[in-house]
Design an enzyme around this catalytic site. Sequence first.
Site, PDB file in Angstrom:
ATOM      1  N   LYS A  72      -8.973   3.670  -2.743  1.00 40.75           N
ATOM      2  CA  LYS A  72      -9.272   2.248  -2.146  1.00 40.75           C
ATOM      3  C   LYS A  72     -11.012   2.540  -1.063  1.00 40.75           C
ATOM      4  O   LYS A  72     -11.453   4.152  -0.818  1.00 40.75           O
ATOM      5  CB  LYS A  72      -8.464   2.978  -0.523  1.00 40.75           C
ATOM      6  N   SER A  83      15.863  -2.279  31.307  1.00 40.38           N
ATOM      7  CA  SER A  83      16.811  -2.556  31.163  1.00 40.38           C
ATOM      8  C   SER A  83      17.814  -3.707  30.363  1.00 40.38           C
ATOM      9  O   SER A  83      18.020  -3.412  28.929  1.00 40.38           O
ATOM     10  CB  SER A  83      18.106  -1.505  31.464  1.00 40.38           C
ATOM     11  N   CYS A 112      -5.553  -3.402   1.484  1.00 43.48           N
ATOM     12  CA  CYS A 112      -5.159  -3.395   3.422  1.00 43.48           C
ATOM     13  C   CYS A 112      -6.571  -2.990   3.948  1.00 43.48           C
ATOM     14  O   CYS A 112      -7.223  -4.547   4.329  1.00 43.48           O
ATOM     15  CB  CYS A 112      -5.058  -2.269   3.718  1.00 43.48           C
ATOM     16  N   VAL A 145      15.016  -6.147  34.709  1.00 41.40           N
ATOM     17  CA  VAL A 145      14.787  -6.832  33.562  1.00 41.40           C
ATOM     18  C   VAL A 145      14.409  -5.492  32.214  1.00 41.40           C
ATOM     19  O   VAL A 145      14.671  -6.362  31.032  1.00 41.40           O
ATOM     20  CB  VAL A 145      13.141  -7.583  33.932  1.00 41.40           C
ATOM     21  N   GLU A 169       0.733  -1.174   0.014  1.00 39.58           N
ATOM     22  CA  GLU A 169       0.083   0.029  -0.035  1.00 39.58           C
ATOM     23  C   GLU A 169       1.048   1.192  -0.174  1.00 39.58           C
ATOM     24  O   GLU A 169       2.035   1.458   0.365  1.00 39.58           O
ATOM     25  CB  GLU A 169      -0.899  -0.172   1.109  1.00 39.58           C
ATOM     26  N   SER A 218      20.761  -0.316  34.095  1.00 36.75           N
ATOM     27  CA  SER A 218      20.332  -0.942  35.834  1.00 36.75           C
ATOM     28  C   SER A 218      20.389  -2.115  36.506  1.00 36.75           C
ATOM     29  O   SER A 218      20.238  -2.309  37.749  1.00 36.75           O
ATOM     30  CB  SER A 218      18.412  -0.562  36.486  1.00 36.75           C
TER      31      SER A 218
END
Length: 739
Positions: A114, A362, A175, A360, A45, A357
């Site tokens: 469209k 970072s 689409c 989880v 598209e 840090s």
Amino acid sequence: MGRKVTVATCALNQWALDFEGNFQRILKSIQIAKGKGARYRLGPELEICGYGCWDHYHESDTLLHSLQVLAALLDSPVTQDIICDVGMPIMHRNVRYNCRVIFLNRKILLIRPKMALANEGNYRELRWFTPWARSRQTEEYVLPRMLQDLTEQKTVPFGDVVLATQDTCVGSEICEELWTPRSPHVDMGLDGVEIITNASGSHHVLRKAHTRVDLVTMATSKNGGIYLLANQKGCDGDRLYYDGCAMIAMNGSIFAQGTQFSLDDVEVLTATLDLEDVRSYRAEISSRNLEATRVSPYPRVTVDFALSVSEDLLEPVSEPVEWTYHRPEEEISLGPACWLWDFLRRSKQAGFFLPLSGGVDSAASACIVYSMCCLVCEAVKSGNRQVLIDVQNLVDESSYTPQDPRELCGRLLTTCYMASENSSQETHSRATKLAQVIGSYHISLSIDTVVKAVLGIFSLVTRKLPQFSAHGGSSRENLALQNVQARIRMVLAYLFAQLSLWSRGARGSLLVLGSANVDESFPTFLGVTAGSILTAPCGRGSLILTPSDEACGCLSTPPCNPGLLGYLTKYDCSSADINPIGGISKTDLRAFVQFCAERFQLPVLQTILSAPATAELEPLADGQVSQMDEEDMGMTYAELSIFGRLRKVAKAGPYSMFCKLLNMWRDSCTPRQVAEKVKLFFSKYSMNRHKMTTLTPAYHAENYSPDDNRFDLRPFLYNTRWPWQFLCIDNQSSCPFNQ
């Protein structure tokens, strides 16, 4: 007698307003399609200008340059002897349409606008385009002079029309039309159209591929026929990553599957299929044939050209394939990595800077960069010349060939642990070990000197020195002291991003990466604007707002002030350049980090996963961390994900959310407990909604993104007490029937 046709569909990494680059990629795809024997080539598209032009569609330049590219395509010898189906904006009678332009041998056969526009979530097509509302009707479009001279045509058909070749009939969907309740392919198929094409600009959302494949296979299983789906791929300049997944289906089966995540700029799929298989499949569905006798016919544009070229009965045809899906963890490993690669190479920066840090979030951002490096090395090894050129430009070394992802990561990623007196040795150790195993260039520093200097200025002016709550200070002092650390980390992150390569004698600057997940960014709890104090809805005075880690992991190490319950500090983790995990839930991120531990053999990630989420912005207690995220927030990250989905995707206000959760949590919470959680969520949500105006542009992977600028257009000033709504909840939660 067989009627075997070879058709091609594409996934192209187009870039908004990159007319020259887009033109070259379109030409390359046509060349590849012809080389594979295809007689029809379908592209994505709005491929000529790039889908994500947004308000540039209002500019006459965008229309002009699109026409110029179309003229260049018509004039190219590459486009001869193949029907080319390209996407671009067209102005017809002073109305702008999103169109397909289908041409052959320097003649435009038809223009199909469209008919159903995407206008929710990330999409604003009604802002730029008008849908064609006249079903099965056409008009004559007067070609601009530049095209008249080239094609020797003055007008061409414009509207809801199909293409009749010597041997078959081809109809277009664009689409969104595939996703509508009554898609055009239904009536087209009933009217004898045997090949349906769909040019898409469909972005990646976790688990979305299943829906896309189901829609295509269902379209051809109920009505028979061949279905081609093309799609944009890559980052074309915004938060979205278009994930390819081009496909060719027939009679309910997939015959060609494109990649969902790839660094290839041009991907072309072809399949050789027998039209007689479509005809025999349809002929035995009596209910379909009865419907076909009642359907209104489509206007047809005939062309003296055949898609089938051989009647050799021994010519091989394509065989069905089983679609291979990625698990969500793999999608996170690949989608944001491809997005980061496009963003990096097109921004012409030299790499990324990530505050690491030891939490989880970072760690997840670091793993995505490492995954990107793995993809780059694999692409170079497989002979992708463009990727090799791009990486050589990034590292400013024309003879460089990346082979080891760890070595490449050391060139493209700088990580930094920013310690304070409140940081624990455990988080420092986890951050350092992760940096070592992925190979990033790692820095460790202390921010205490800067924090004391800033507080010294405040004390010099006011003659007062704020204290943490643990040292006898008020909640206002406690929050301010945490936010100072978080914002200083942001300032240092940008300083090092701009000058760390300079200090090493290398060229360029780095993009600062954020690492606040979608749950923390969703405005519901802790952290407020600098210097502001909010009154608790209950009227008990100042609300104690504390920052959290994992959430952010980003500009703090120990993390800053993250955000789902507003667990993020303005101008701290919310102030990175881009955020690869900003649209991903905490639950999915933990599964992704577990996947990386196994996929990339990174055992240090197990220690990060097992560590409690903590901001480490308050003083340690006997050397141990005393501040925990979920305790600060008053709810778990799993609960926050549920709140986010109900608020954004299910459109739930306070009362309807309470009603839904009564049933969902009936085995774990009483009605009164559910009521308190819902009221807490909405109180903090409304207090922190203002933060959404400053969110870092984030990879969009979840449909409950709180991004105020593009996706979530709710206001950011609320009555935080929600008196009417909360009274309804209270009345219902105290009802004897619910006890």
